[in-house]
Enzyme design. Structure first.
Site, mmCIF file in Angstrom:
data_model
loop_
_atom_site.group_PDB
_atom_site.id
_atom_site.type_symbol
_atom_site.label_atom_id
_atom_site.label_comp_id
_atom_site.label_asym_id
_atom_site.label_seq_id
_atom_site.Cartn_x
_atom_site.Cartn_y
_atom_site.Cartn_z
ATOM 1 N N ASP A 1 0.840 -1.199 0.000
ATOM 2 C CA ASP A 1 0.000 0.000 0.000
ATOM 3 C C ASP A 1 0.874 1.247 0.000
ATOM 4 O O ASP A 1 1.775 1.368 0.823
ATOM 5 C CB ASP A 1 -0.889 -0.027 1.253
ATOM 6 N N ASN B 1 -0.596 4.618 -0.339
ATOM 7 C CA ASN B 1 -1.267 5.879 0.032
ATOM 8 C C ASN B 1 -1.940 5.824 1.402
ATOM 9 O O ASN B 1 -2.750 6.680 1.741
ATOM 10 C CB ASN B 1 -2.281 6.288 -1.044
ATOM 11 N N ASP C 1 -1.920 -1.398 -3.681
ATOM 12 C CA ASP C 1 -2.310 -0.692 -4.905
ATOM 13 C C ASP C 1 -1.278 -0.887 -6.012
ATOM 14 O O ASP C 1 -0.223 -1.490 -5.796
ATOM 15 C CB ASP C 1 -2.546 0.798 -4.610
ATOM 16 N N ASP D 1 -6.421 -11.692 -14.490
ATOM 17 C CA ASP D 1 -7.386 -12.691 -14.050
ATOM 18 C C ASP D 1 -8.642 -12.524 -14.902
ATOM 19 O O ASP D 1 -9.190 -11.425 -15.000
ATOM 20 C CB ASP D 1 -7.712 -12.474 -12.569
ATOM 21 N N ASP E 1 -10.521 -17.916 -14.295
ATOM 22 C CA ASP E 1 -11.250 -18.295 -13.091
ATOM 23 C C ASP E 1 -12.358 -19.317 -13.382
ATOM 24 O O ASP E 1 -13.159 -19.114 -14.308
ATOM 25 C CB ASP E 1 -11.882 -17.023 -12.500
ATOM 26 N N GLU F 1 -8.321 -22.311 -14.303
ATOM 27 C CA GLU F 1 -8.562 -22.783 -12.942
ATOM 28 C C GLU F 1 -9.661 -23.823 -13.042
ATOM 29 O O GLU F 1 -10.822 -23.495 -13.266
ATOM 30 C CB GLU F 1 -8.987 -21.648 -12.007
ATOM 31 N N HIS G 1 -4.435 -17.655 -3.485
ATOM 32 C CA HIS G 1 -5.236 -16.837 -2.565
ATOM 33 C C HIS G 1 -6.454 -17.577 -2.037
ATOM 34 O O HIS G 1 -7.203 -17.013 -1.247
ATOM 35 C CB HIS G 1 -5.677 -15.575 -3.307
ATOM 36 N N ASP G 2 -6.681 -18.798 -2.488
ATOM 37 C CA ASP G 2 -7.824 -19.578 -1.992
ATOM 38 C C ASP G 2 -7.404 -20.620 -0.967
ATOM 39 O O ASP G 2 -8.236 -21.414 -0.511
ATOM 40 C CB ASP G 2 -8.520 -20.309 -3.145
HETATM 41 O O1 TEU Z 1 -12.119 -20.048 -6.966
HETATM 42 C C1 TEU Z 1 -12.921 -21.137 -7.265
HETATM 43 C C2 TEU Z 1 -13.021 -22.264 -6.310
HETATM 44 O O2 TEU Z 1 -13.659 -23.226 -6.657
HETATM 45 C C3 TEU Z 1 -12.410 -22.309 -4.978
HETATM 46 O O3 TEU Z 1 -11.047 -22.336 -5.016
HETATM 47 C C4 TEU Z 1 -13.002 -21.246 -4.103
HETATM 48 O O4 TEU Z 1 -11.998 -20.485 -3.510
HETATM 49 C C5 TEU Z 1 -13.805 -21.793 -2.976
HETATM 50 O O5 TEU Z 1 -12.960 -22.265 -1.997
HETATM 51 C C6 TEU Z 1 -14.803 -22.842 -3.327
HETATM 52 O O6 TEU Z 1 -15.319 -23.400 -2.157
HETATM 53 C C7 TEU Z 1 -12.138 -18.941 -7.803
HETATM 54 C C8 TEU Z 1 -11.306 -17.832 -7.201
HETATM 55 O O7 TEU Z 1 -9.966 -18.232 -7.146
HETATM 56 C C9 TEU Z 1 -11.874 -17.475 -5.872
HETATM 57 O O8 TEU Z 1 -11.093 -16.555 -5.170
HETATM 58 C C10 TEU Z 1 -13.258 -16.933 -6.113
HETATM 59 O O9 TEU Z 1 -13.898 -16.721 -4.888
HETATM 60 C C11 TEU Z 1 -14.115 -17.887 -6.953
HETATM 61 O O10 TEU Z 1 -13.424 -18.441 -8.056
HETATM 62 C C12 TEU Z 1 -15.292 -17.149 -7.533
HETATM 63 O O11 TEU Z 1 -14.851 -16.241 -8.500
HETATM 64 CA CA CA Z 2 -3.660 1.937 -1.160
#
Ligand code: TEU
Ligand code: CA
Length: 532
Positions: free
Chosen positions: A20, A22, A28, A97, A198, A241, A314-315
């Protein structure tokens, strides 16, 4: 596959938590620009940027309200272009993405669509009449509850496989497909190099199935159309994905003749340590299966379909909190990298993984931000089976927020991520900041740098054939071979040392090692690359 597609070493940026500049507590684009030299120093050559488009933020940007803009909290389109130039001038490609299974309910298309049954945008989404005063079918959304939401105004339900603020697009409508192709061309024309797609196998629904989801009958057709209209003319790279595919299905999506996607993620090993794959229900990790699954995918894809090597995103909570050993944080972190990234495939590294981060500690429910976590908590609580303490333990184990806390850059307050109040808690542990690890030869960060550099300069680590020689759940050995050059990847996935397996040659040269020495035994979590 193009050569640069095969050579991809990607670093995933989750912009909200990266840096970040700002003081609003949200990472950002300027923050990314300021860290490009750091990214370059890692030895990566590609960035995957999680969504930075305008969004109401119900699912941290995976609910997009404008496909062609940049969210104001992240910056401007001009800043985005400056970032893209900064990447390109350093030899770094950018993957955006592509979230096209659904939009936000605040996207103009949906605002129009829900306004009346005869609106021209009505068929951009999936609307159904009630059946016997109920939802059209039993499908459940990924974030809990029915996948159908009733809309009073027109008396119909719309489909949402994720939150009710993420209505699914109707891909059967050719106008939708054209809009998406145009949007892809818009970014590619600007200079973007490809996309992470995605939940892409969900775009074609199979309504004959009892469970919500995709892999519907027209999936291949839709992907081929995007390929022809947008991706192929630009030579773009894509990674789908795609949860729950078999290697055969992945081959179908990525074979060169068919022209659909370049690669797909496989996440089968990330289901380990979870009872029936349930992310909130832990069990001990089957270490033999971990290696066997990766090997299955190495063998299962053809010469021209590259596996994607990934253990975090990130999941997911941090890989080390599940697959590592807290008594051997450095050794187990580097061992996992050496084991995974010695394989044949495209590499993905998630921000913070290169520091060997573990899951942060969440002390109470109000420290969580993720819609999936908060909904799961509510749904599990309503069962009346678990105490509050048990519920918090479950969230700590499985929450996506474990991988979403900000990058600790320095030892300052909030890890130098922000001068303000971070949008989610920061966790700054001694020895786990970029500042501390950068100059320390024995840091996880510098091991990642070494690994990537050795890999780049060793021909067989690119296209070399994979062969698994040994995997007993504690020790594994595999080889990579090309044109008479062989690298042995020898790994101890256990806290006890052992004698050297017989299949390891004694006259090979050590090119990567997470210990200072290499002798007659394998030390706890030791992993070595040997060239012969
Ligand atoms: O994730 C899809 C997905 O099926 C999983 O990994 C999801 O995080 C969740 O745990 C299902 O129970 C993608 C993205 O990576 C995720 O961040 C989004 O929330 C999701 O699609 C919807 O766009
Ligand atoms: Ca910021």
């Amino acid at each position: 596959m193009k050569q640069w597609h095969k050579d991809i070493v990607a670093y995933q940026i989750y912009p909200k938590s990266f840096c970040d500049t700002n003081g609003d507590g949200i990472g950002d684009i300027k923050g990314i620009i300021g860290k490009l030299d750091y990214l370059k120093s890692l030895g990566i050559n590609t960035v995957w940027l999680s969504p930075c488009y305008p969004s109401p933020g119900d699912d941290n940007g995976y609910d997009i309200s404008d496909y062609r803009g940049i969210a104001s909290e992240y910056g401007t389109l001009d800043e985005f272009k400056e970032m893209l130039d900064g990447m390109h001038s350093r030899g770094i490609k950018l993957l955006m993405d592509l979230v096209v299974n659904h939009t936000s309910d605040e996207h103009e298309w949906f605002v129009q669509s829900r306004s009346s049954k005869d609106n021209p945008y009505r068929d951009y989404y999936i609307w159904r009449d009630p059946v016997d005063d109920h939802e059209p079918n039993e499908w459940v959304a990924a974030f809990g509850g029915s996948a159908w939401e009733y809309d009073e105004l027109t008396g119909q339900y719309y489909l949402h496989l994720f939150s009710k603020k993420q209505p699914d697009l109707n891909w059967e409508n050719p106008k939708v497909r054209q809009e998406i192709a145009d949007m892809i061309n818009y970014w590619l024309d600007m200079g973007v190099d490809g996309f992470r797609c995605d939940v892409i196998n969900n775009i074609s629904k199979d309504f004959t199935r009892a469970y919500a989801g995709g892999n519907g009958p027209r999936l291949h057709e839709y992907l081929h159309e995007l390929h022809v209209k947008a991706l192929e003319p630009h030579g773009a790279f894509t990674v789908g994905e795609t949860w729950g595919l078999t290697p055969a299905q992945a081959l179908d999506l990525t074979s060169e003749e068919r022209g659909e996607l370049t690669t797909t993620f496989q996440f089968e090993h990330l289901l380990l340590g979870r009872v029936n794959g349930d992310k909130f229900d832990p069990e001990p990790v089957d270490r033999k299966a971990f290696v066997d699954i990766l090997a299955k995918w190495e063998y299962g894809l053809s010469e021209d379909s590259y596996p994607v090597l990934v253990m975090e995103n990130h999941d997911q909570p941090r890989a080390l909190s599940r697959f590592g050993d807290k008594n051997y944080p450095y050794e187990s972190a580097t061992m996992l990298a050496s084991l995974l990234y010695g394989m044949r495939g495209v590499i993905f590294i998630y921000q913070g993984q290169e520091l060997g981060l573990h899951d942060p500690i969440f002390n109470s429910l109000d420290e969580y931000r993720d819609i999936e976590t908060l909904n799961a908590y509510r749904d599990l609580k309503s069962l009346g089976k678990f105490s509050d303490e048990e519920l918090l333990r479950k969230m700590q184990f499985g929450s996506r927020d474990c991988g979403r806390t900000p990058i600790p850059w320095t030892t300052e307050k909030e890890g130098g991520f922000t001068n303000g109040t971070p949008w989610i808690k920061t966790q700054v542990d001694k020895g786990y900041t970029v500042e501390e690890q950068d100059g320390d030869e024995k840091s996880v960060l510098n091991f990642y740098r070494r690994l990537l550099s050795v890999r780049r300069s060793t021909a067989c680590m690119g296209d070399g054939r994979f062969e698994l020689l040994l995997n007993d759940g504690k020790t594994s050995v595999y080889t990579r071979t090309l044109d008479g050059e062989t690298v042995y990847v020898v790994t101890r996935f256990d806290e006890n040392e052992c004698v050297m397996p017989e299949c390891v040659p004694t006259d090979a040269k050590v090119i990567l090692n997470n210990y200072d020495s290499f002798g007659n035994t394998l030390k706890p979590y030791q992993s070595v690359w040997l060239k012969k």
